[in-house]
Write a protein that holds these residues in place. Sequence first.
Motif, PDB file in Angstrom:
ATOM      1  N   LYS A 144       0.850  -1.199   0.000  1.00 17.89           N
ATOM      2  CA  LYS A 144       0.000   0.000   0.000  1.00 17.89           C
ATOM      3  C   LYS A 144       0.874   1.232   0.000  1.00 17.89           C
ATOM      4  O   LYS A 144       1.654   1.457   0.922  1.00 17.89           O
ATOM      5  N   LEU A 145       0.743   2.046  -1.023  1.00 17.03           N
ATOM      6  CA  LEU A 145       1.615   3.204  -1.192  1.00 17.03           C
ATOM      7  C   LEU A 145       0.940   4.441  -0.620  1.00 17.03           C
ATOM      8  O   LEU A 145      -0.150   4.793  -1.013  1.00 17.03           O
ATOM      9  N   GLY A 146       1.659   5.080   0.272  1.00 13.35           N
ATOM     10  CA  GLY A 146       1.221   6.376   0.741  1.00 13.35           C
ATOM     11  C   GLY A 146       0.093   6.349   1.747  1.00 13.35           C
ATOM     12  O   GLY A 146      -0.114   5.341   2.397  1.00 13.35           O
ATOM     13  N   PRO A 147      -0.651   7.427   1.895  1.00 13.54           N
ATOM     14  CA  PRO A 147      -0.516   8.630   1.066  1.00 13.54           C
ATOM     15  C   PRO A 147       0.821   9.336   1.294  1.00 13.54           C
ATOM     16  O   PRO A 147       1.296   9.409   2.427  1.00 13.54           O
ATOM     17  N   GLY A 148       1.378   9.860   0.241  1.00 15.74           N
ATOM     18  CA  GLY A 148       2.658  10.524   0.341  1.00 15.74           C
ATOM     19  C   GLY A 148       3.385  10.448  -0.991  1.00 15.74           C
ATOM     20  O   GLY A 148       2.842   9.915  -1.966  1.00 15.74           O
ATOM     21  N   GLU A 149       4.557  11.024  -1.009  1.00 19.20           N
ATOM     22  CA  GLU A 149       5.318  11.006  -2.260  1.00 19.20           C
ATOM     23  C   GLU A 149       6.786  10.828  -1.938  1.00 19.20           C
ATOM     24  O   GLU A 149       7.241  11.119  -0.822  1.00 19.20           O
ATOM     25  N   VAL A 150       7.530  10.342  -2.906  1.00 16.92           N
ATOM     26  CA  VAL A 150       8.942  10.092  -2.691  1.00 16.92           C
ATOM     27  C   VAL A 150       9.666  10.255  -4.024  1.00 16.92           C
ATOM     28  O   VAL A 150       9.099   9.993  -5.082  1.00 16.92           O
ATOM     29  N   TYR A 151      10.896  10.790  -3.933  1.00 13.97           N
ATOM     30  CA  TYR A 151      11.729  10.855  -5.133  1.00 13.97           C
ATOM     31  C   TYR A 151      13.015  10.116  -4.834  1.00 13.97           C
ATOM     32  O   TYR A 151      13.686  10.385  -3.836  1.00 13.97           O
ATOM     33  N   GLN A 152      13.334   9.176  -5.652  1.00  7.61           N
ATOM     34  CA  GLN A 152      14.562   8.409  -5.438  1.00  7.61           C
ATOM     35  C   GLN A 152      15.378   8.460  -6.715  1.00  7.61           C
ATOM     36  O   GLN A 152      14.895   8.103  -7.793  1.00  7.61           O
ATOM     37  N   ALA A 153      16.628   8.923  -6.588  1.00  9.73           N
ATOM     38  CA  ALA A 153      17.515   8.965  -7.753  1.00  9.73           C
ATOM     39  C   ALA A 153      18.605   7.926  -7.597  1.00  9.73           C
ATOM     40  O   ALA A 153      19.068   7.660  -6.487  1.00  9.73           O
ATOM     41  N   VAL A 154      18.978   7.307  -8.692  1.00 11.21           N
ATOM     42  CA  VAL A 154      20.135   6.413  -8.697  1.00 11.21           C
ATOM     43  C   VAL A 154      21.000   6.808  -9.885  1.00 11.21           C
ATOM     44  O   VAL A 154      20.561   7.519 -10.786  1.00 11.21           O
ATOM     45  N   GLU A 155      22.227   6.332  -9.857  1.00  7.18           N
ATOM     46  CA  GLU A 155      23.132   6.611 -10.960  1.00  7.18           C
ATOM     47  C   GLU A 155      23.030   5.456 -11.945  1.00  7.18           C
ATOM     48  O   GLU A 155      23.572   4.376 -11.719  1.00  7.18           O
TER      49      GLU A 155
END
Lengths: 168, 371, 334
Positions: B298-309
Motif C-alpha cells: 500500500k503506497l502512501g498517502p505521500g510522495e517520494v523521489y529516489q535517484a540512482v546513478e
Amino acid sequence: MIRYFREIFEGLWSLLVGLKVTGRFALAPTVTTHYPFDELEVTPNYRGHIDLVVNPKTGKDKCIVCMMCQRACPSGCITVKGEKPEGAKKKVLTEYRLDFTKCSLCGNCVEACPTSAIEFSHEYNLAGTSRHDFHYDLVERFRDRCRALGVEPKIADLTPVAPKPPES
Amino acid sequence: MIPRPDPTLETLVLNMGPQHPSTHGVLRVVLKLDGEYVLEAHPVIGYGHRMHEKMGEVRNVSGFYANVGRMDYAGALSFGHGHVLAVERMLGIEVPPRAEYIRVITTELNRIASHLLWFGAFLLDLGAFTPILYSFDDREYILDLLEHVTGARLTFSYFRVGGVNRDLDERFIQGTRVFIRRMRSRFEAYHKLVTGNVIFRKRVEGVGIISPDMIRKYGATGPVARGSGIPYDIRRVEPYSVYSELDFDIPTFPEGDCFARYRVRLAEMEQSLRIVEQALDRLPDGSVMAEKVPRKLKLGPGEVYQAVEAARGELGYYLAGDGTDVPYRLKIRPPSYSNLSLLNELASGVLLADLVAIMGSLDLVIPEIDR
Amino acid sequence: MTDVFPPDLIRLIVSFVIVVAFAFTNAAVLVLVERKICGHIQRRPGPFEVGPHGLLQTAVDGMKLMAKQMLVPRNADASLFRAAPILSFVPPIAALIVVPFARLLQVRDLDIGVLFILSLAAVNVLAILVAGWSSANKYSLFGAIRAVAQNVAYEIPLLLSLLTIVIWVGSFRMSDIVAAQGGFWFAFTPMGFVAFLVYFICGIAETNRAPFDLPEAESELTAGFHTEYAGMGFGLFFLGEYTNMLLVSAIATTLFLGGWNGPAFLTTTGTGFWATVIQTLWFLAKVYGLIVVMIWVRWTYPRVRFDQLLNFCWKILIPISMANLAVTAVWLKL
C-alpha cells in the motif's frame, strides 16, 4: 617543422600498434560457437516460459487452483481453471493456459505460487509462424513431459482437452 | 576550429532516422544542412513510446518489475534498482545487507556491460567495425554471469521490493572474480587499438565541446556531465544502497569533448570493477529478502523521489501514492532525455560526421527517452 | 581461318576473355578472403556453412544478387542509374591489359602503360558521381560529392609518387619498369619507400576503402552512393571495388615491388612455360599480400573525417611526395 614530422611519425606508429593488436587477435582462436551444431550449456537458472512442476515418481502436479498466479500476472497471460470432482475435498486443475505472446517473463507467477507448482522451463529455441504457436496448453505439455520421464500423467483427466485454437 | 558556414546560402533538409545506422534505435533527427555542415539538428522522439509511466499508474508495484528493464535495455538493473528503492523508501522497508550488496554487484556488472556496448557502438559510429566485436566478447561474459543469477540476459526483472529474487551462488562469485581479472587485462588492447589511434583521436578531440554551463542549463548528468568536469554522481553526492561503504573514484575530465566522455566511461568501467571486487569481498551472509514485506504494497498517502546513478546518468523515480497498492503517479526521469536535449546546441556548425560522433558520445538509448 | 580473323584480333579476344574471367574470379575470391580475414580479426570464423569452411559462400551470394531485381527509384535518372555500375567496373578491367603478370604474360605492352592505367582509374570517380547523382537520394548525393573531392585530391599525390619511379626509370612502359628492378626493388630504396607509402595510402583512398570509405560511410550516409542499388547493380559496384583493389596492388607491385621478379636467388627472367608460371606466382603473391594488408587496415581503423581527409592529402601527402620527387630528381642528376 620538427613537430610536423613528429606528428606524422607518432600517427604512423599508433596505426602500426593498432594493426598489431588486430593481427594478434586474427591469429588467436575464434571465440564463437557454431550455433545450430554446437550449443552452449544453458544455466539451470534460466527463466523461460513457465511450466507445471512434474512429480517424476507419481506423475502428479502440485497445483491447488488457488488462482494466485493468474492474479499476480501483470499482463494477464495466465488462464487457470479447476473443478471439484464428486466426493473430493480439493479442487483439481483442469486447464492451464499461457499466452506467451503477452508474457514479459517477470516471474511474479512463480513467486506467488504457494505450493511451488510452477517452474521456469529452459526452452529458448522458440520460433513460430503464427501467434497461436505461443498459446501454450501447459496441461498438454505436462502430459508430454511426464511421458518423456516415463511416468503416467495423472492430471486433468476429468474433461477432454479443449480443442486447439484455429490456425491464424 | 571548424569555420561556421554562412546561413544565407541554400540549405538542405535531411531526415536522419528513424531508420539510420547511427541513431541507435528509432530516433529521428531533422537536419538543416549547408553542404556537409549542420546548421540545425532537431531531434524528433516518440517512435518507441510505450506509455511506461501510465502503465506504472494502473498496475501495482510488482506488476511494474517487468517494465523497468524495458526502458533502458542496456543497463536494465539500474532502472530496477531505482524503482525498488523508491518503493522501499516510501514503505520504510529495511533491506537485508546481503541483498543490497547483491544489488550493487549486479548493477555495477550491468554498468560495465552497458559501457562496453556503448564503446562498441561509438566506434561503429566512427567507422571502426572491429572494436564492437571485442567489447561484445567481454560483454558476453557479464551477460552469462547475470543470466546465471537472474535467469535473463537483458531484461532481468531481478530486484524485488525488499530484496532480490534469487541468491548468488559460488559459481557466480568465482566467475565474477575470473571476469574481473580478465577484464583488467583487456583494457590494454582497447587503449592500444582505439585510445592511442591517431585517426580516432582526430575524430574525437575538440569535437562537441560541452561547457559546464550547458550541462547545468540542460540538466545533463552521468558521464556527459563528468566529461565536462562536473563531478556529479548520485552514488557520491546522494549515496544510496551500500555505496557509501565502498571505496571508488568518480572519474572526471574537464575538456568536455567527445574524447573526455570516452575516457570517463573507460575509467568508470575500471572503477566499477573495483566496486564489484570490494563488494564481493565484503558480501555478508544472510537472507536476500526482507522478512516483513506486506503482500499488498500500500503506497502512501505521500510522495517520494529516489535517484540512482544509471549507466547514462541520473535516473529518478518520483512516486506518489494515495493509500492504494497502485501508484497515483509514477514519473520517471531518464538520463538520456536531458542528454539528448544538448544535441541541437552542440550540432550547429559541425560536420555531419561530427554529429554522428557527438550523438554516439552522448550514449543515447532511445527507448529510455521515449518510455 | 587466319584470313578471316587476323591473329591479332583472336589474341585480343582470348586475352579479353581471360582478363574478364580473372577479374570475376578475383572478386569472388577476394570477397571470401575479406570476409574470412575480417571474421578472424573479430575472433569469429566468418562464412562457414556453405561448402567446406564457407568456400562456396560467394558463389551463392553472387547467384542471389543476380536473381534479384534491379530496382530503379521513381525519381532517378534511369539511364544514368543503370550506366553507373558498368562504368565502375569496366575501366579497372580494361586497365588490367597493360599489367605484366609475367615477362610474356601481358596483353599489350603500351609505351604509355602507366598513363593508360591512371587515366582509366580516374573514370572510377565518374562512376560514383553518376551513381550518386542519378539516385535522387540525398545520402547518395553526399556520397557522390565526397567521392569527387576525395578522388580528385588523392589523384595528385598518387601521380607524384608514381612519377618518382617514372623519372627514375625514364619510361612509362611497364616492362621497362619491371626490368629496371632486376637487382633491387624500388620500395627498398629511401625515396622509393616514401613514394611507395604515399602511393599505398592514396591507393586505399582511390578505391574508397576504410579508413577512407567516405563515399560509403555506413554510419553517416547509410550506404552512400550505392544506397539505392539492389541486385546486380550493387554487385557490379562490388566487383568494381575489388577489381580496383587488384589494380592498385598490381601497379604497386609492378612499380615498387619488382613486378614478377622474385627475391634475389629465387627469380627467373626466362620466357619458357615454367619460368612464366614462377613469375606469375611471384607477381600474384605480392599483389595478394598487398591486398591482405588493405583488408587488414580496413578492419582496424575508424573512418577519417572529410576535412581531415583533405587536410591529410594537401598538407602531408602532397608536400611529402613533391619533396620526394624533387630529391629523386636531384639525386638522378648527380
